[in-house]
Design an enzyme around this catalytic site. Structure first.
Site, PDB file in Angstrom:
ATOM      1  N   GLU A 127      -1.901 -31.844 -25.327  1.00 26.35           N
ATOM      2  CA  GLU A 127      -2.572 -30.856 -24.480  1.00 26.35           C
ATOM      3  C   GLU A 127      -3.286 -29.770 -25.269  1.00 26.35           C
ATOM      4  O   GLU A 127      -4.336 -29.282 -24.856  1.00 26.35           O
ATOM      5  CB  GLU A 127      -1.541 -30.168 -23.557  1.00 26.35           C
ATOM      6  CG  GLU A 127      -0.329 -30.975 -23.188  1.00 26.35           C
ATOM      7  CD  GLU A 127      -0.474 -31.829 -21.944  1.00 26.35           C
ATOM      8  OE1 GLU A 127      -1.430 -31.631 -21.187  1.00 26.35           O
ATOM      9  OE2 GLU A 127       0.378 -32.724 -21.749  1.00 26.35           O
ATOM     10  N   PRO A 182      -2.217 -38.137 -39.557  1.00 31.87           N
ATOM     11  CA  PRO A 182      -3.403 -37.272 -39.553  1.00 31.87           C
ATOM     12  C   PRO A 182      -4.611 -37.886 -38.853  1.00 31.87           C
ATOM     13  O   PRO A 182      -5.339 -37.174 -38.152  1.00 31.87           O
ATOM     14  CB  PRO A 182      -3.671 -37.047 -41.048  1.00 31.87           C
ATOM     15  CG  PRO A 182      -2.333 -37.203 -41.691  1.00 31.87           C
ATOM     16  CD  PRO A 182      -1.630 -38.279 -40.897  1.00 31.87           C
ATOM     17  N   ARG A 204       4.833 -30.678 -37.574  1.00 26.17           N
ATOM     18  CA  ARG A 204       4.372 -31.742 -38.476  1.00 26.17           C
ATOM     19  C   ARG A 204       3.416 -32.678 -37.727  1.00 26.17           C
ATOM     20  O   ARG A 204       3.724 -33.137 -36.625  1.00 26.17           O
ATOM     21  CB  ARG A 204       5.568 -32.530 -39.004  1.00 26.17           C
ATOM     22  CG  ARG A 204       5.196 -33.726 -39.868  1.00 26.17           C
ATOM     23  CD  ARG A 204       6.421 -34.569 -40.204  1.00 26.17           C
ATOM     24  NE  ARG A 204       7.108 -34.060 -41.396  1.00 26.17           N
ATOM     25  CZ  ARG A 204       8.411 -34.230 -41.618  1.00 26.17           C
ATOM     26  NH1 ARG A 204       9.157 -34.850 -40.722  1.00 26.17           N
ATOM     27  NH2 ARG A 204       8.956 -33.767 -42.721  1.00 26.17           N
ATOM     28  N   LEU A 246       2.236 -36.192 -37.460  1.00 26.36           N
ATOM     29  CA  LEU A 246       2.884 -37.444 -37.885  1.00 26.36           C
ATOM     30  C   LEU A 246       1.883 -38.438 -38.453  1.00 26.36           C
ATOM     31  O   LEU A 246       2.240 -39.266 -39.290  1.00 26.36           O
ATOM     32  CB  LEU A 246       3.616 -38.060 -36.691  1.00 26.36           C
ATOM     33  CG  LEU A 246       4.759 -37.193 -36.144  1.00 26.36           C
ATOM     34  CD1 LEU A 246       5.349 -37.811 -34.873  1.00 26.36           C
ATOM     35  CD2 LEU A 246       5.842 -36.988 -37.199  1.00 26.36           C
ATOM     36  N   ILE A 301      -1.102 -44.475 -24.291  1.00 26.35           N
ATOM     37  CA  ILE A 301      -2.268 -44.245 -23.420  1.00 26.35           C
ATOM     38  C   ILE A 301      -3.507 -43.960 -24.261  1.00 26.35           C
ATOM     39  O   ILE A 301      -4.463 -43.355 -23.787  1.00 26.35           O
ATOM     40  CB  ILE A 301      -1.987 -43.106 -22.430  1.00 26.35           C
ATOM     41  CG1 ILE A 301      -1.583 -41.827 -23.170  1.00 26.35           C
ATOM     42  CG2 ILE A 301      -0.884 -43.504 -21.453  1.00 26.35           C
ATOM     43  CD1 ILE A 301      -1.432 -40.615 -22.230  1.00 26.35           C
ATOM     44  N   GLY A 302      -3.441 -44.418 -25.506  1.00 22.13           N
ATOM     45  CA  GLY A 302      -4.557 -44.171 -26.404  1.00 22.13           C
ATOM     46  C   GLY A 302      -4.228 -43.140 -27.465  1.00 22.13           C
ATOM     47  O   GLY A 302      -4.956 -42.990 -28.439  1.00 22.13           O
ATOM     48  N   GLN A 359      -6.797 -36.941 -31.634  1.00 24.11           N
ATOM     49  CA  GLN A 359      -6.308 -36.407 -30.362  1.00 24.11           C
ATOM     50  C   GLN A 359      -6.676 -34.936 -30.188  1.00 24.11           C
ATOM     51  O   GLN A 359      -7.082 -34.505 -29.115  1.00 24.11           O
ATOM     52  CB  GLN A 359      -4.793 -36.608 -30.260  1.00 24.11           C
ATOM     53  CG  GLN A 359      -4.295 -36.404 -28.865  1.00 24.11           C
ATOM     54  CD  GLN A 359      -2.875 -36.894 -28.619  1.00 24.11           C
ATOM     55  OE1 GLN A 359      -2.385 -36.759 -27.535  1.00 24.11           O
ATOM     56  NE2 GLN A 359      -2.233 -37.460 -29.600  1.00 24.11           N
TER      57      GLN A 359
END
Lengths: 334, 693
Positions: free
Chosen positions: B654, B581, B577, B579, B458-459, B587
């Site tokens: 989130e 960077p 972690r 995954l 979803i981006g 995000q």
């Protein structure tokens, strides 16, 4: 949306004649406001008369020092013009404070003056609105009135005029050139927009068929050369004004020699703060005097109280914005 | 427990579909326009509550170009899946303004819209309540939106509050907010031989398929290769998707496309409901909490319950021997609320973290120190140890990077060029869990490993990150991996939601990779394949697992106008972690931008006279613009958590938004001395407060 026809005349007189012949026809220039309204069902014209071929896109200097802006000049071109930026900084700043780069590239000078209010009840064809229909009541007065007028409003309408450019034009005493069914005429910008009274369907004094052909900026007084535009909004860009101020100031020996103050976001039209201007002329250019002057202007203010958000805050906001702006023009921290 | 070895994981592999997206060739659901496609335009209820008494479709049907007008009188019948939102065109009852009451299908969008305008619907209108009154009639919901119990109590919080030397009691309000992903919801549906083929903007193609298959009692295929943002609103299906598939069924063989307009995004696809949060904190003079109470009153829809779990984070953030959370719901005649980025934690952290700031002021204590003193050693409600908990390290690390100690703690001290400056901190958490039910299949073909799983990008970069996980799990380069996602033609995948997508799909891919290697070793033959279902996490009941963040904000407030700017935001994250960077930072920063937007801009204003959100477009509903976002910095601590999943990755979808609004509100107080307890914070909140001066 309702079907409509489209015409693109080559002569301004033909464009005017096309409207005269059809009471439901509308001029189309940049389309940045009208096309939205077509989609929203706010207006349902029978015909769109495209005026992009019949309005000038030139900015020319007249012999008396007037700068004549063709009605078809894009907002972005107007803001970028070096003469405008140098002589009428409030005008350039006002344009750049409005809309987005994409919209400014499309929007015309004439169309900017003729854009409609952003009152959400006006833009929502399902809610009553006197500006859309004289048969309907104003929904904003007891609704979401945070953006609405504190000066010059009426029972039938508390909308504000959304243009930034028009506020600056009022501060610099621009003249609007109009071609109508009976020929050409000139309207001072201060008399161009109107207060709502009992007929808010009319934003301006223009009659059906009147075409804005140019906007003239008279040779700048010192207070115009030392002018700016300050817009306060809910985010840093791309929002309509909560309030805005176009102001110019000439100070001699610490005393106000000339001052121009026009307010946006407070009334159905750009509001020339003549009371404040008169109070300031000949007075010291100090925060206290600025505050007293704008306070006098706002004595006429009638804020709206509403369960969904009123606009009494605009009184301290206008006050603070005017004081800050004049202080900056006087050389202080704005 | 240790995490698996990382070679590709932790590196910034470029987004695989990036070139397709920036060149406009990545197909989205609304882009799939085949010849003969019919455009759907809906007719929507103009009353908030009532019954349809008549529908006249004659004028619409007569319009040239109209293929069909579908109403409840002739719509195909749907099975009841228990979700009232899915009962589209099945009866006469209107539950909310904007509810779909008919659909027009036409060969052009303009014709469809005009025909929809010509449909005349008569209503018997019933009295409705659409304005949120937290003191109005509320009830105790059976469960919160995340399935948790509405109330929790430990000890005797009221007695502890009464006895506490220092008490802060205050109420905080968060408004209704709408997701507004850049890509509005879109569906293209075609019925072929009794089977529905659906292109859908979805956070989970298989969930969409299951839902539609149940409703239509038919075979359904769903593809959703690219999605322009979901944020929760594209998780569970909304009425528009059902309407499109339903209408398409009346014109077998012809594709029907329904792309929502922006206004419809405020009417039919959910939102974050308004809350009022009554906070009470009781503390000793040294800052240790005796009592923590978080009582929430929130809006829900009368016809479909969804209660924002805003008190959730108060169950785990801080130690306190006596504690309570509660949730009460006020039913409204609006469309149903739903999950929206950090459901619960985003609004709930505003109440809790502002109250902690007010307590720090009351105690004359550094707000970071106050939080450190209340760090729990085990989960304060269930007593489980934490798999890892980085909050204190986030606070310390972030404070150092932010220059926290250089600021005088007293409010209203720094005036620079006409702007009051201040700083604030707000913290947050979001659970790390794993959804069951995915299957990953790995096939070796043409020298490459094809990894198939019905995941959703979803981006957030799922396609890229799953490629990295698969490469490390198989011990090969990312160039040897081809990941296939976003379709029900692939093995089933759980949804991109709850910050659990990568954790769930990734764990499944690792399991499948292990099986593949066990079966075929390091040198497989063409066509070798293995699959695996999502393994249960054996530690799920042994540890409390969550991501944490400390958010820092610098705020500048214009002394004359009250304008609020945020010159700096720093989020320091403890999320296991990272995954990738580049994708991870993007995000997290995206979440922080939204937090800023929540703090200063976002509010859906319901006008109860009309039962609608009156600022139903992006001119009226403000989100942060580029100019609002200045320096924004996301960093993360080193955190090795082998209990959450083999990758050691907690979700990051989130957590970015959580705590930001509180940090900005606290910084606004620090800058000006004015405490604003209601979002969004705007200049009028300050200008009309006598303390602003």
């Amino acid at each position: 949306m309702k079907p409509f026809t489209y015409a693109r005349p080559d002569e301004a007189s033909d464009a005017v004649a096309a409207l005269v012949a059809d009471p439901d026809a509308r001029f189309l220039a940049g389309g940045t406001n009208l096309l939205d309204h077509l989609k929203l069902g706010v207006v349902e014209p029978s015909q769109l008369v495209d005026v992009n071929r019949v309005t000038s896109t030139e900015i020319t200097e007249l012999d008396d020092g007037t700068l004549r802006i063709g009605a078809g000049v894009a907002n972005s071109d107007l803001a970028a013009d070096s003469r405008v930026r140098r002589r009428y900084p409030a005008v350039a700043a006002a344009i750049l404070a409005g809309a987005s780069g994409q919209l400014r590239n499309m929007a015309s000078t004439g169309g900017n003056l003729l854009q409609r209010t952003r009152c959400p009840y006006f833009a929502d064809a399902t809610t009553p609105c006197t500006k859309r229909s004289l048969d309907e009541a104003c929904s904003a007065r007891e609704g979401w009135a945070r953006y609405h007028a504190i000066l010059g409003a009426s029972e039938s309408c508390i909308a504000t005029h959304p243009s930034d450019l028009a506020v600056a034009l009022v501060a610099v005493d621009a003249q609007v050139q109009v071609l109508g069914p009976d020929g050409a005429r000139t309207i001072p910008i201060g008399e161009f927009h109107r207060l709502p009274g009992d007929d808010p369907t009319r934003d301006t004094v223009l009659e059906h068929g009147d075409l804005v052909t140019a906007v003239d900026l008279p040779a700048p007084a010192p207070a115009v050369t030392n002018s700016t535009y300050r817009k306060v909004r809910d985010r840093a860009s791309y929002a309509f004004a909560l309030v805005s101020v176009a102001a110019g100031l000439e100070v001699r020996d610490g005393v106000v020699a000339d001052v121009r103050i026009a307010l946006g976001g407070v009334a159905h039209k750009p509001w020339r703060a003549t009371t404040a201007e008169a109070a300031l002329r000949g007075r010291p250019a100090t925060d206290e005097e600025f505050r007293a002057a704008i306070t006098a202007e706002l004595e006429a203010a009638e804020p709206v109280e509403s369960p969904l958000g009123g606009n009494a805050y605009k009184i301290p906001l206008v006050t603070g914005t005017v004081v800050s702006t004049l202080r900056g023009l006087a050389g202080g921290t704005s | 427990m240790t995490t698996m070895d990382a070679r590709s994981m932790g590196t910034s592999v470029r987004r695989i579909e990036g070139p397709d997206k920036v060149t406009g060739t990545a197909p989205y659901a609304g882009d799939t326009v085949a010849d003969g496609t019919l455009v759907l335009y809906p007719v929507q209820a103009t009353v908030a509550r009532g019954e349809i008494t008549a529908i006249d479709t004659s004028a619409a049907t007569a319009l040239p170009g109209v293929a069909a007008v579908v109403t409840h009188l002739d719509a195909p019948r749907l099975a009841d899946d228990g979700d009232p939102e899915h009962r589209v065109l099945q009866g006469t009852t209107v539950h909310h303004r904007g509810q779909y009451v008919a659909a027009v299908l036409a060969d052009h969008a303009e014709v469809a819209a005009e025909a929809a305008r010509l449909v005349v619907v008569s209503y018997d209108e019933a009295p409705s309540t659409t304005g949120f009154d937290p003191d109005g009639g509320s009830y105790t919901p059976s469960a919160l939106g995340n399935g948790q119990a509405p109330d929790s109590v430990v000890g005797d919080p009221d007695a502890a509050l009464a006895a506490a030397p220092v008490v802060v009691k205050a109420s905080y309000a968060t408004p209704m907010e709408h997701h507004n992903p850049m890509e509005p919801h879109a569906t293209t549906a075609t019925w072929v031989d009794g089977r529905a083929i659906v292109h859908e903007a979805s956070q989970g193609a298989d969930l969409a398929r299951q839902t539609l298959a149940t409703l239509f009692d038919a075979e359904v295929e769903v593809s959703s290769p690219h999605v322009g943002g979901g944020f929760g609103t594209k998780g569970f299906l909304h009425a528009g998707t059902v309407l499109a598939v339903l209408a398409a069924r009346t014109v077998p063989g012809r594709p029907v496309r329904f792309a929502l307009g922006r206004r419809q995004m405020f009417e039919t696809v959910g939102y974050r409901p308004a809350t009022v949060q009554h906070m009470a904190l009781g503390a000793e003079a040294d800052g240790r909490l005796d009592a923590l109470v978080h009582d929430v009153v929130g809006a829900t829809a009368r016809y479909k319950e969804f209660v924002e779990p805003a008190g959730g984070s108060s169950r785990s953030m801080y130690a306190a021997p006596h504690r309570r959370t509660s949730h009460r719901a006020v039913p409204l005649d609006l469309d149903a609320p739903t999950y929206m980025r950090a459901p619960g934690e985003a609004p709930g952290s505003f109440g809790l973290e502002c109250a902690m700031d007010e307590l720090a002021v009351a105690l004359d204590m550094d707000p970071i120190e106050l939080r450190v003193r209340n760090e729990p050693s085990v989960h304060p409600e269930n007593g489980l140890p934490f798999s890892s908990r980085g909050l204190v390290e986030c606070l310390r690390t972030g404070a150092e990077r932010f220059g926290w100690s250089t600021w005088d703690r007293a409010p209203r001290r720094r005036l620079v060029d006409g702007w009051w400056h201040g700083v604030g901190v707000g913290c947050g958490t979001f659970p790390a869990f794993r959804m069951p039910g995915s299957t990953a299949e790995i096939t070796f073909t043409g020298g490459r490993y094809v990894v198939a799983i019905g995941a959703a990008d979803i981006g957030q970069g799922a396609r890229t990150v799953l490629t990295q996980i698969a490469a490390d799990a198989l011990g090969v380069d990312v160039g040897s991996i081809e990941v296939e996602i976003g379709s029900t033609s692939l093995p089933v995948g759980s949804i991109a939601g709850g910050s659990a997508g990568t954790a769930s799909w990734g764990s499944t891919v690792v399991e499948a990779a292990d099986r593949f290697r066990d079966k075929y070793g390091e040198d497989p033959d063409d066509g070798d394949h293995a699959d695996a279902a999502t393994p249960d996490n054996p530690w799920a009941e042994e540890f409390a697992m969550a991501a944490y963040v400390a958010q820092f904000a610098e705020v500048a407030v214009h002394a004359d106008t009250g304008e609020i700017r945020v010159p700096r935001l720093l989020g320091t994250f403890g999320v296991g972690r990272i995954l990738n960077p580049t994708l991870g930072r993007s995000q997290l920063q995206g979440g922080m931008v939204w937090g800023l937007s929540m703090a200063l801009h976002e509010e859906s204003v319901v006008d109860p006279r009309f039962g609608e959100v009156i600022n139903h477009d992006l001119a009226g509903y403000h989100i942060a613009a580029n100019a609002d976002v200045r320096e924004i910095d996301a960093q993360w601590i080193d955190e090795d958590d082998g209990y959450v999943n083999p990758m050691g990755a907690k979700g990051i979808g989130e957590i970015g938004i959580v705590g930001v609004a509180a940090a900005i509100a606290n910084a606004t107080y620090h800058a000006t001395g004015v405490r604003v307890r209601s979002l969004p914070i705007t200049c009028d909140d300050l200008l009309t407060d006598p303390a602003f001066g």
